[in-house]
Design a protein around this motif. Structure first.
Motif, PDB file in Angstrom:
ATOM      1  N   ASP A   1     109.471 -21.050  19.279  1.00 35.03           N
ATOM      2  CA  ASP A   1     109.440 -20.504  20.640  1.00 35.03           C
ATOM      3  C   ASP A   1     108.314 -19.475  20.775  1.00 35.03           C
ATOM      4  OD1 ASP A   1     111.595 -22.027  21.314  1.00 35.03           O
ATOM      5  OD2 ASP A   1     113.058 -20.382  21.318  1.00 35.03           O
ATOM      6  N   LEU A   2     107.735 -19.393  21.960  1.00 32.91           N
ATOM      7  CA  LEU A   2     106.669 -18.438  22.236  1.00 32.91           C
ATOM      8  C   LEU A   2     107.238 -17.285  23.055  1.00 32.91           C
ATOM      9  CD1 LEU A   2     103.881 -21.006  23.176  1.00 32.91           C
ATOM     10  CD2 LEU A   2     104.304 -19.949  20.941  1.00 32.91           C
ATOM     11  N   ILE A   3     106.949 -16.055  22.616  1.00 38.60           N
ATOM     12  CA  ILE A   3     107.425 -14.857  23.310  1.00 38.60           C
ATOM     13  C   ILE A   3     106.339 -14.398  24.272  1.00 38.60           C
ATOM     14  CG2 ILE A   3     108.291 -12.499  23.049  1.00 38.60           C
ATOM     15  CD1 ILE A   3     109.039 -13.211  20.172  1.00 38.60           C
ATOM     16  N   PHE A   4     106.709 -14.262  25.536  1.00 41.29           N
ATOM     17  CA  PHE A   4     105.760 -13.894  26.600  1.00 41.29           C
ATOM     18  C   PHE A   4     106.242 -12.602  27.254  1.00 41.29           C
ATOM     19  CE2 PHE A   4     103.892 -13.845  30.751  1.00 41.29           C
ATOM     20  CZ  PHE A   4     102.722 -14.601  30.698  1.00 41.29           C
ATOM     21  N   PRO A   5     105.629 -11.434  26.947  1.00 41.09           N
ATOM     22  CA  PRO A   5     106.028 -10.173  27.583  1.00 41.09           C
ATOM     23  C   PRO A   5     105.798 -10.211  29.090  1.00 41.09           C
ATOM     24  CG  PRO A   5     104.744  -9.747  25.609  1.00 41.09           C
ATOM     25  CD  PRO A   5     104.627 -11.207  25.895  1.00 41.09           C
ATOM     26  N   ARG A   6     106.793  -9.738  29.845  1.00 44.86           N
ATOM     27  CA  ARG A   6     106.708  -9.741  31.307  1.00 44.86           C
ATOM     28  C   ARG A   6     106.437  -8.354  31.881  1.00 44.86           C
ATOM     29  NH1 ARG A   6     110.809 -11.018  34.286  1.00 44.86           N
ATOM     30  NH2 ARG A   6     112.505 -10.463  32.863  1.00 44.86           N
ATOM     31  N   TYR A   7     106.420  -7.343  31.015  1.00 48.20           N
ATOM     32  CA  TYR A   7     106.117  -5.964  31.411  1.00 48.20           C
ATOM     33  C   TYR A   7     105.085  -5.416  30.425  1.00 48.20           C
ATOM     34  CZ  TYR A   7     110.518  -6.228  34.052  1.00 48.20           C
ATOM     35  OH  TYR A   7     111.522  -6.587  34.916  1.00 48.20           O
ATOM     36  N   GLY A   8     104.413  -4.333  30.797  1.00 50.96           N
ATOM     37  CA  GLY A   8     103.476  -3.669  29.865  1.00 50.96           C
ATOM     38  C   GLY A   8     102.314  -4.566  29.521  1.00 50.96           C
ATOM     39  N   THR A   9     102.251  -5.002  28.261  1.00 52.06           N
ATOM     40  CA  THR A   9     101.167  -5.901  27.818  1.00 52.06           C
ATOM     41  C   THR A   9     101.539  -7.329  28.210  1.00 52.06           C
ATOM     42  OG1 THR A   9     102.254  -5.988  25.659  1.00 52.06           O
ATOM     43  CG2 THR A   9     100.410  -4.464  25.894  1.00 52.06           C
ATOM     44  N   ILE A  10     101.479  -7.598  29.496  1.00 52.00           N
ATOM     45  CA  ILE A  10     101.943  -8.882  30.033  1.00 52.00           C
ATOM     46  C   ILE A  10     101.117 -10.034  29.456  1.00 52.00           C
ATOM     47  CG2 ILE A  10     102.228 -10.249  32.134  1.00 52.00           C
ATOM     48  CD1 ILE A  10     102.628  -7.609  33.655  1.00 52.00           C
ATOM     49  N   GLY A  11     101.840 -11.025  28.921  1.00 49.67           N
ATOM     50  CA  GLY A  11     101.159 -12.231  28.448  1.00 49.67           C
ATOM     51  C   GLY A  11     100.608 -12.161  27.046  1.00 49.67           C
ATOM     52  N   LYS A  12     100.915 -11.094  26.285  1.00 49.71           N
ATOM     53  CA  LYS A  12     100.449 -10.993  24.889  1.00 49.71           C
ATOM     54  C   LYS A  12     101.372 -11.860  24.030  1.00 49.71           C
ATOM     55  CE  LYS A  12      99.472  -7.517  21.343  1.00 49.71           C
ATOM     56  NZ  LYS A  12      99.597  -6.077  21.011  1.00 49.71           N
ATOM     57  N   ILE A  13     100.954 -13.071  23.720  1.00 50.65           N
ATOM     58  CA  ILE A  13     101.838 -14.087  23.151  1.00 50.65           C
ATOM     59  C   ILE A  13     102.034 -13.918  21.644  1.00 50.65           C
ATOM     60  CG2 ILE A  13     102.209 -16.574  22.906  1.00 50.65           C
ATOM     61  CD1 ILE A  13     102.105 -15.536  25.781  1.00 50.65           C
ATOM     62  N   ARG A  14     103.282 -14.111  21.209  1.00 49.43           N
ATOM     63  CA  ARG A  14     103.598 -14.208  19.783  1.00 49.43           C
ATOM     64  C   ARG A  14     104.566 -15.376  19.587  1.00 49.43           C
ATOM     65  NH1 ARG A  14      99.894 -11.567  19.624  1.00 49.43           N
ATOM     66  NH2 ARG A  14      99.463  -9.606  18.552  1.00 49.43           N
TER      67      ARG A  14
END
Length: 463
Positions: free
Chosen positions: A363-376
């Motif tokens: 699964d890919l983690i997609f931040p929705r706040y702060g550093t939006i879109g910094k994928i891990r």
């Protein structure tokens, strides 16, 4: 020697230089120098019983307060802080580090409450460190000390570099895990201070300045190189997403057929009640398509080829007996995730919050706040949860996951983020918006080739 941003840690080198300097190992001793023992007798300096490390025979450990006086600034009342710049500026700790706004005062104070160019000062609360002032005549806040010393015994620049290394001041520092709130004047006055001969102090300070200047040049070059690496990687992704990184193979099954298979897969999952039925996403208009793609590709929305979901919006408690990692963007490392040091939650919270969307490996983690879109990527097969400040993107099994990750890292996604971001007090992006992200979808075999080529090129760029 080949050097990149991973090889070069300027701060660690600065610390090493300062450590060598205070041990007498940065410049050679000169037998013609007047030893520090003479300075003790002339200037009434006091020996320190505490000796943190070995020093050369011509040096002496002294109590810092026997050679240096620390003068506090003043705690100002609100009505004493004016906005009229015709008066004397009031130097606050923030002005030394982050705050560019100034107050002024018409007060007439004792001479020791003023700082002039060339004075050595020290901020001792909230933000820490010495500075040789060069901003004109000011009065200063209580959380700053002005240092007075006998320049026939102590070199200002040598004293500055001693104080610059927080380890000399407080031992274990915020660099090593503890948090500093403030430093007391009494503690500063009782610090053990390694006193070299005066001439050697000057030579040490000059050598540190020389090495620090060299470090700054290397650091600047390294930062520029890191920016170039990022730019090159971005350009590679741009070429990949336009279908220009690998050649198209007319024998590949086109993306239109792949899309039909993904739809069938989705219907089967809904039938098996493994996923919930969702509303159809809006069709993609020609006006939305940002550029042309090969004929065998298709424009799709992220929600057409992946599940996008999150956990319940509740903050679980961290407990001493917690065993389940609760991952948030603060656990992101340069290239992965720090599972070991992440927040750990109880089994009860894990069961309660995992009903909605339980993360899986890949699964890919997609931040929705702060550093939006910094994928891990979740790259471990462990039971864990991801903070509700993020969403999870789970690609269809018929899609190459590495290719999807590259698309989420690409300029296309960055533009989509700009398009859908909610610019409130805390900028964020909603799940529905992420589901609507536009993606150029190649045939599966081409996805694999593109992902492999991106990995190969990035290894070359990283050196």
């Amino acid at each position: 020697m080949k050097m990149n941003s991973l090889d070069f840690d300027a701060q660690a080198l600065r610390e090493k230089i300062l450590d060598l300097a205070m041990r007498g190992k940065l410049v050679p001793q000169d037998p013609n120098d007047e030893p520090a023992s003479v300075l003790l007798e002339k200037d009434n300096l006091k020996n320190s019983d505490e000796k943190p490390h070995d020093i050369p025979a011509s040096w002496k450990w002294i109590i810092l307060g026997s050679g240096v006086n620390f003068y506090n600034g003043r705690a100002y009342k609100k009505n004493e802080l004016l906005n009229d710049d015709k008066f004397t500026p009031v130097l606050r700790v923030g002005n030394l580090f982050t705050n560019s706004s100034w107050y002024y005062s018409d007060l007439k104070l004792d001479p020791n409450k003023y700082i002039d160019n060339g004075d050595l000062i020290y901020a001792w609360s909230a933000s820490f460190g010495p500075k040789i002032w060069n901003g004109g005549r000011v009065i200063f806040h209580y959380h700053i000390w002005k240092l007075k010393y006998d320049n026939t015994a102590i070199d200002k620049n040598f004293l500055y570099y001693f104080l610059l290394d927080k380890r000399n001041v407080v031992g274990e520092t915020d660099l090593h895990g503890s948090t500093m709130k403030h430093i007391t004047k009494t503690n500063m006055e009782h610090l053990p201070f390694p006193l070299p001969p005066l001439s050697e102090q000057s030579r040490i300070a000059a050598k540190i300045a020389q090495l620090f200047a060299l470090l700054r040049k290397v650091e600047t070059s390294t930062q520029q190189y890191a920016k170039l690496q990022t730019l090159l990687k971005s350009k590679v992704l741009d070429l990949a997403m336009c279908g220009k990184l690998v050649k198209q193979d007319p024998n590949d099954e086109p993306a239109s057929v792949l899309l039909e298979k993904i739809k069938a897969e989705k219907q089967e999952l809904i039938k098996e009640k493994k996923i919930k039925k969702t509303k159809p996403l809006p069709p993609i208009t020609d006006d939305e398509k940002p550029f042309a793609i090969p004929d065998s590709w298709e424009w799709v929305r992220l929600g057409d080829i992946a599940q996008v979901g999150d956990i319940d919006h509740k903050m679980p408690k961290q407990t001493q007996d917690g065993i389940y990692p609760y991952i948030s963007p603060k656990d992101f490392t340069k290239n992965g995730i720090d599972y070991q040091n992440s927040k750990k939650i109880s089994k009860e919270d894990f069961i309660k919050l995992s009903k909605k969307f339980l993360p899986q490996k890949g699964d890919l983690i997609f931040p929705r706040y702060g550093t939006i879109g910094k994928i891990r990527e979740v790259n471990v097969d462990l039971p864990l949860l991801v903070s509700y400040s993020c969403c999870l993107v789970r690609s269809s099994k018929l899609i190459d996951n590495s290719f999807v990750k590259s698309e989420l890292d690409s300029q296309i996604t960055k533009e989509e983020i700009k398009r859908y971001i909610n610019k409130s007090t805390q900028p964020n992006i909603g799940l529905k918006s992420i589901q609507r992200f536009l993606f150029p979808l190649p045939p599966l075999e081409e996805q694999k080739k593109i992902a492999k080529r991106i990995s190969e090129v990035n290894k070359i760029i990283d050196g």
